[in-house]
Design a protein around this motif. Structure first.
Motif, PDB file in Angstrom:
ATOM      1  N   THR A  32       0.898  -0.929  -0.027  1.00 56.35           N
ATOM      2  CA  THR A  32      -0.188   0.101  -0.034  1.00 56.35           C
ATOM      3  C   THR A  32       0.889   1.207   0.172  1.00 56.35           C
ATOM      4  O   THR A  32       1.374   1.403   1.122  1.00 56.35           O
ATOM      5  CB  THR A  32      -0.782   0.240   1.563  1.00 56.35           C
ATOM      6  OG1 THR A  32      -1.921  -0.846   1.061  1.00 56.35           O
ATOM      7  CG2 THR A  32      -1.786   0.523   1.134  1.00 56.35           C
ATOM      8  N   GLU A  33       0.894   1.785  -1.284  1.00 56.59           N
ATOM      9  CA  GLU A  33       1.773   3.647  -1.287  1.00 56.59           C
ATOM     10  C   GLU A  33       0.621   4.199  -0.357  1.00 56.59           C
ATOM     11  O   GLU A  33       1.820   4.816   0.747  1.00 56.59           O
ATOM     12  CB  GLU A  33       1.013   3.530  -2.450  1.00 56.59           C
ATOM     13  CG  GLU A  33       2.606   5.045  -3.000  1.00 56.59           C
ATOM     14  CD  GLU A  33       3.451   4.528  -3.057  1.00 56.59           C
ATOM     15  OE1 GLU A  33       4.818   5.034  -3.151  1.00 56.59           O
ATOM     16  OE2 GLU A  33       3.937   2.951  -3.483  1.00 56.59           O
ATOM     17  N   PRO A  56       9.852   8.913   1.855  1.00 53.64           N
ATOM     18  CA  PRO A  56       9.927   9.076   0.383  1.00 53.64           C
ATOM     19  C   PRO A  56       8.910   7.426   0.590  1.00 53.64           C
ATOM     20  O   PRO A  56       8.835   6.368  -1.005  1.00 53.64           O
ATOM     21  CB  PRO A  56      11.082   9.479   0.354  1.00 53.64           C
ATOM     22  CG  PRO A  56      11.512   8.162   1.799  1.00 53.64           C
ATOM     23  CD  PRO A  56      10.760   9.325   3.074  1.00 53.64           C
ATOM     24  N   GLY A  57       9.051   6.124   1.372  1.00 53.11           N
ATOM     25  CA  GLY A  57       7.656   4.964   1.378  1.00 53.11           C
ATOM     26  C   GLY A  57       6.941   5.039   0.944  1.00 53.11           C
ATOM     27  O   GLY A  57       6.080   6.148   1.065  1.00 53.11           O
ATOM     28  N   ASN A  58       6.969   3.919   0.911  1.00 50.48           N
ATOM     29  CA  ASN A  58       5.220   3.210   1.074  1.00 50.48           C
ATOM     30  C   ASN A  58       4.355   3.626   3.126  1.00 50.48           C
ATOM     31  O   ASN A  58       5.255   3.728   3.669  1.00 50.48           O
ATOM     32  CB  ASN A  58       4.590   2.014   0.825  1.00 50.48           C
ATOM     33  CG  ASN A  58       5.673   0.824   1.349  1.00 50.48           C
ATOM     34  OD1 ASN A  58       6.284   0.771   2.918  1.00 50.48           O
ATOM     35  ND2 ASN A  58       6.263  -0.202   1.110  1.00 50.48           N
ATOM     36  N   PHE A  59       3.418   3.108   2.849  1.00 58.56           N
ATOM     37  CA  PHE A  59       3.018   3.250   4.072  1.00 58.56           C
ATOM     38  C   PHE A  59       3.529   2.604   5.302  1.00 58.56           C
ATOM     39  O   PHE A  59       3.749   3.506   6.418  1.00 58.56           O
ATOM     40  CB  PHE A  59       1.452   2.954   3.793  1.00 58.56           C
ATOM     41  CG  PHE A  59       0.473   3.293   5.474  1.00 58.56           C
ATOM     42  CD1 PHE A  59       0.360   5.130   5.676  1.00 58.56           C
ATOM     43  CD2 PHE A  59       0.388   2.270   6.122  1.00 58.56           C
ATOM     44  CE1 PHE A  59      -0.640   5.080   7.171  1.00 58.56           C
ATOM     45  CE2 PHE A  59      -0.808   2.892   7.111  1.00 58.56           C
ATOM     46  CZ  PHE A  59      -0.783   3.866   7.912  1.00 58.56           C
ATOM     47  N   ARG A  60       3.388   1.595   5.182  1.00 63.02           N
ATOM     48  CA  ARG A  60       4.547   0.455   5.839  1.00 63.02           C
ATOM     49  C   ARG A  60       5.960   0.994   6.537  1.00 63.02           C
ATOM     50  O   ARG A  60       5.355   1.351   7.390  1.00 63.02           O
ATOM     51  CB  ARG A  60       4.350  -0.573   5.379  1.00 63.02           C
ATOM     52  CG  ARG A  60       4.719  -1.652   7.099  1.00 63.02           C
ATOM     53  CD  ARG A  60       4.905  -3.005   6.713  1.00 63.02           C
ATOM     54  NE  ARG A  60       3.177  -3.871   6.345  1.00 63.02           N
ATOM     55  CZ  ARG A  60       2.767  -4.988   6.336  1.00 63.02           C
ATOM     56  NH1 ARG A  60       3.001  -5.904   6.022  1.00 63.02           N
ATOM     57  NH2 ARG A  60       1.178  -5.042   5.683  1.00 63.02           N
ATOM     58  N   GLU A  61       6.141   1.415   5.365  1.00 61.34           N
ATOM     59  CA  GLU A  61       7.690   1.866   5.478  1.00 61.34           C
ATOM     60  C   GLU A  61       7.530   3.231   6.743  1.00 61.34           C
ATOM     61  O   GLU A  61       8.147   3.869   7.448  1.00 61.34           O
ATOM     62  CB  GLU A  61       7.956   2.415   4.733  1.00 61.34           C
ATOM     63  CG  GLU A  61       8.526   0.408   4.346  1.00 61.34           C
ATOM     64  CD  GLU A  61       9.048   0.497   2.734  1.00 61.34           C
ATOM     65  OE1 GLU A  61       9.767   0.411   1.668  1.00 61.34           O
ATOM     66  OE2 GLU A  61       8.841   2.280   1.991  1.00 61.34           O
ATOM     67  N   ARG A 131       7.767  16.119  -3.525  1.00 58.28           N
ATOM     68  CA  ARG A 131       7.954  14.970  -4.683  1.00 58.28           C
ATOM     69  C   ARG A 131       6.744  13.974  -4.479  1.00 58.28           C
ATOM     70  O   ARG A 131       6.285  13.132  -5.241  1.00 58.28           O
ATOM     71  CB  ARG A 131       8.784  13.972  -4.213  1.00 58.28           C
ATOM     72  CG  ARG A 131      10.231  14.872  -4.838  1.00 58.28           C
ATOM     73  CD  ARG A 131      11.526  13.816  -4.468  1.00 58.28           C
ATOM     74  NE  ARG A 131      12.951  14.643  -4.293  1.00 58.28           N
ATOM     75  CZ  ARG A 131      14.325  14.968  -3.431  1.00 58.28           C
ATOM     76  NH1 ARG A 131      13.315  14.270  -2.335  1.00 58.28           N
ATOM     77  NH2 ARG A 131      14.731  15.172  -3.187  1.00 58.28           N
ATOM     78  N   ALA A 132       5.951  13.635  -2.688  1.00 61.53           N
ATOM     79  CA  ALA A 132       4.863  12.827  -2.986  1.00 61.53           C
ATOM     80  C   ALA A 132       3.894  13.731  -4.024  1.00 61.53           C
ATOM     81  O   ALA A 132       2.767  12.676  -4.335  1.00 61.53           O
ATOM     82  CB  ALA A 132       4.754  12.452  -1.769  1.00 61.53           C
ATOM     83  N   GLY A 136       1.650  11.818  -7.435  1.00 65.72           N
ATOM     84  CA  GLY A 136      -0.073  11.551  -7.210  1.00 65.72           C
ATOM     85  C   GLY A 136       0.239  10.532  -5.378  1.00 65.72           C
ATOM     86  O   GLY A 136      -0.645  10.591  -5.598  1.00 65.72           O
ATOM     87  N   LYS A 137       0.932  10.607  -5.007  1.00 67.91           N
ATOM     88  CA  LYS A 137       0.962   9.555  -3.706  1.00 67.91           C
ATOM     89  C   LYS A 137       0.391  10.362  -2.712  1.00 67.91           C
ATOM     90  O   LYS A 137      -0.571   9.539  -2.026  1.00 67.91           O
ATOM     91  CB  LYS A 137       2.358   9.157  -2.976  1.00 67.91           C
ATOM     92  CG  LYS A 137       2.729   8.357  -2.069  1.00 67.91           C
ATOM     93  CD  LYS A 137       3.917   8.613  -1.441  1.00 67.91           C
ATOM     94  CE  LYS A 137       4.162   7.961  -0.657  1.00 67.91           C
ATOM     95  NZ  LYS A 137       5.598   8.191   0.407  1.00 67.91           N
ATOM     96  N   LEU A 138      -0.059  11.421  -2.930  1.00 65.52           N
ATOM     97  CA  LEU A 138      -0.394  12.516  -1.932  1.00 65.52           C
ATOM     98  C   LEU A 138      -0.713  14.097  -2.432  1.00 65.52           C
ATOM     99  O   LEU A 138      -0.557  13.786  -3.467  1.00 65.52           O
ATOM    100  CB  LEU A 138       0.619  13.146  -0.639  1.00 65.52           C
ATOM    101  CG  LEU A 138       0.463  13.803   0.316  1.00 65.52           C
ATOM    102  CD1 LEU A 138      -0.290  13.127   1.046  1.00 65.52           C
ATOM    103  CD2 LEU A 138       1.330  15.182   0.929  1.00 65.52           C
ATOM    104  N   SER A 139      -2.123  14.092  -1.763  1.00 67.77           N
ATOM    105  CA  SER A 139      -2.813  15.663  -2.414  1.00 67.77           C
ATOM    106  C   SER A 139      -2.863  16.212  -2.009  1.00 67.77           C
ATOM    107  O   SER A 139      -2.392  17.571  -2.811  1.00 67.77           O
ATOM    108  CB  SER A 139      -4.170  14.343  -2.971  1.00 67.77           C
ATOM    109  OG  SER A 139      -5.623  15.934  -3.660  1.00 67.77           O
TER     110      SER A 139
END
Length: 382
Positions: A32-33, A56-61, A131-132, A136-139
Motif C-alpha cells: 500500500t503506497e 519517501p517510502g510506502n505507508f508501512r515504511e 515529490r509525493a 500522485g502519492k499525496l494530494s
C-alpha cells in the motif's frame, strides 16, 4: 474515493496515534503506497502528519519510521527540564509583568523546546512533500496553527496546484510551502512552549480556536475521513464519573480542563455535527442532491479513540517526569491525587507512557480489524 487522515493534538498523547497507524499498516497490504491522499494534523498530531507525508517510502515504511522516532523519544529531545531551565522560564514569565506582559529575550513560555526543533529539523525531510504530490502519492497535507494577533485558525497546506485557499469565520486555509516553523507553531502549547513567528504574525498551538477540525480535510477534497482521537469520551462504554468531591479544583485540574476544551472537545463536537449532517442528507431525495441543485454528499467517517482513560494512565506515570518538573507539577496539583493528571499527560514524553499508549492504540485498532478492512476496501488477509 479521496480519504483523509485527521490527527488531533494532545502533546505526548499523540503516541496513541502511532499505535493506531502501526495496526493499520499491518491490516493493509504491504505494498500500500498511501491510503490517505489527504493528511491533516494539529498540534502534536501535525508532527505525525508531516512525518508520514514527507517519508519517501510506502505507508508501512513511513509508519515504521515514525514509530521508531517515538520508541526512542526522550524528554531531553522535546524540552529542556533542568532546574536552571525551569527557573529561567518561570523567571521570564515573572519579569514580563514589568514589560507589559511581553517577553524581552524570546516569546513567553515555561519550557524551552529547542531540542524539539533540533530533532524535527534532522528527522523530517520537507522537500519530499513536493515529490509525493508530483507522483500522485499525496494530494495535500495540512498543518493548523492559531494566530495570536488575528485570533484566526490558519490551516497552512501544501498540495496539488488546483487546490485553493478558503476563508470562513475565524478559520482560513492558506496554500504555502510547509517548513519547520509551521510544524513547531502548530505544536506550541500555550504558556508551555514559545509561540513561533511566521511572516508578520506569531502563531501557537493549532487546537486553539479550531472550531471545525474536520473542515480542512473537506476543503481539500476529502470524501471520507479517518480520525484518530486521544480521548476516551466517544467510546460507547465510557460513562463520565462524578466522584465524591474532596477539595476545590487544583490549578492543574483547571489547566487540564482548559487543555481538554482545546485539544479534545472541538474535535468531538465536530464529529457529532458531521454525523448529524450525514443523517439529514440521507433524508434528502437522491434526485435533489445533484450539483446544480443541492450540492450535498454524505462524508463517510471512522473514529478510533482510546478504550481506556488516558488520564488514569498518566496518573500512574507522573513519577517518571524529571524531578524539577515533577516538583512544579506536584505544587499545582498535576497528580492523580490532586485531580490534575490531565495537565501532566501533555508533557509526559517518557518511554513508559509512550509505549503504553502505543500498545493501547494498536489493540484498539485490531479490535476493529474486520470493519476497518471494509472501510479501506481490503479483501482477504493483508
Amino acid at each position: 474515493m479521496k480519504r483523509a487522515l485527521i490527527l488531533s493534538g494532545g502533546g505526548a498523547r499523540a503516541a496513541y496515534q502511532v499505535g493506531v497507524l502501526q495496526a493499520l499498516a499491518k491490516l493493509l497490504p504491504p505494498e500500500t503506497e498511501n491510503p490517505f491522499p489527504i493528511i491533516c494534523g494539529t498540534s502534536a498530531g501535525a508532527i505525525n502528519a508531516i512525518a508520514l507525508a514527507s517519508h519517501p517510502g510506502n505507508f508501512r515504511e513511513a509508519v515504521t519510521s515514525l514509530a521508531k522516532i517515538w520508541q526512542n523519544l526522550t524528554i531531553d529531545q522535546v524540552y529542556k527540564h533542568g532546574w536552571g531551565d525551569l527557573l529561567k522560564g518561570l523567571g521570564l514569565l515573572g519579569f514580563s509583568l514589568f514589560n507589559e506582559g511581553v517577553g524581552r529575550q524570546r516569546p513567553l513560555s515555561m519550557l524551552d523546546n529547542a531540542p524539539l526543533w533540533n530533532l524535527l529539523g534532522s528527522s523530517v525531510r520537507f522537500e519530499n512533500i513536493d515529490r509525493a504530490i508530483a507522483s500522485g502519492k499525496l494530494s495535500a497535507i495540512s498543518v493548523t496553527a492559531m494566530g495570536y494577533t488575528s485570533g484566526e485558525s490558519v490551516s497552512f497546506f501544501q498540495g496539488e496546484p488546483e487546490l485553493k485557499g478558503w476563508n470562513r469565520h475565524r478559520r482560513i486555509g492558506l496554500p504555502t510551502r510547509l517548513k519547520l516553523e509551521h510544524l513547531l507553531a502548530s505544536s506550541a502549547i500555550p504558556t508551555i512552549f514559545p509561540a513561533v513567528r511566521i511572516n508578520r504574525e506569531y502563531f501557537g498551538d493549532g487546537a486553539l480556536r479550531q472550531l471545525a477540525p474536520i473542515s480542512p480535510a473537506l476543503h481539500l477534497g476529502a470524501e471520507s475521513v479517518f480520525v484518530i482521537g486521544v480521548s476516551q469520551n466517544r467510546d460507547k462504554r465510557y460513562k463520565s464519573k462524578r466522584s465524591f468531591i474532596r477539595h476545590s479544583p487544583s490549578m492543574a485540574q483547571i489547566v487540564g480542563q482548559l487543555f481538554n476544551s482545546a485539544f479534545i472537545d472541538a474535535l468531538e463536537g465536530d464529529l457529532e455535527h458531521l454525523e448529524r449532517i450525514n443523517e439529514l442528507i440521507e433524508l434528502v431525495p437522491e434526485d435533489l442532491r445533484k450539483p446544480n441543485q443541492l450540492p450535498l454528499r454524505p462524508v463517510d467517517n471512522r473514529v478510533i479513540s482510546p478504550s481506556r482513560p488516558v488520564d488514569n494512565i498518566a496518573g500512574r506515570k507522573v513519577r517518571y517526569l524529571p524531578k524539577s518538573l515533577r516538583f512544579f507539577l506536584k505544587a499545582i496539583g498535576a497528580t492523580a491525587k490532586g485531580g490534575g493528571a490531565t495537565a501532566a499527560s501533555y508533557l509526559l514524553f517518557h518511554q513508559s507512557f509512550i509505549h503504553e499508549l502505543m500498545e493501547l492504540g494498536y489493540q484498539d485498532t485490531m479490535w476493529e480489524a474486520d470493519s476497518l478492512k471494509v472501510f479501506f476496501g481490503v479483501d482477504g488477509k493483508p
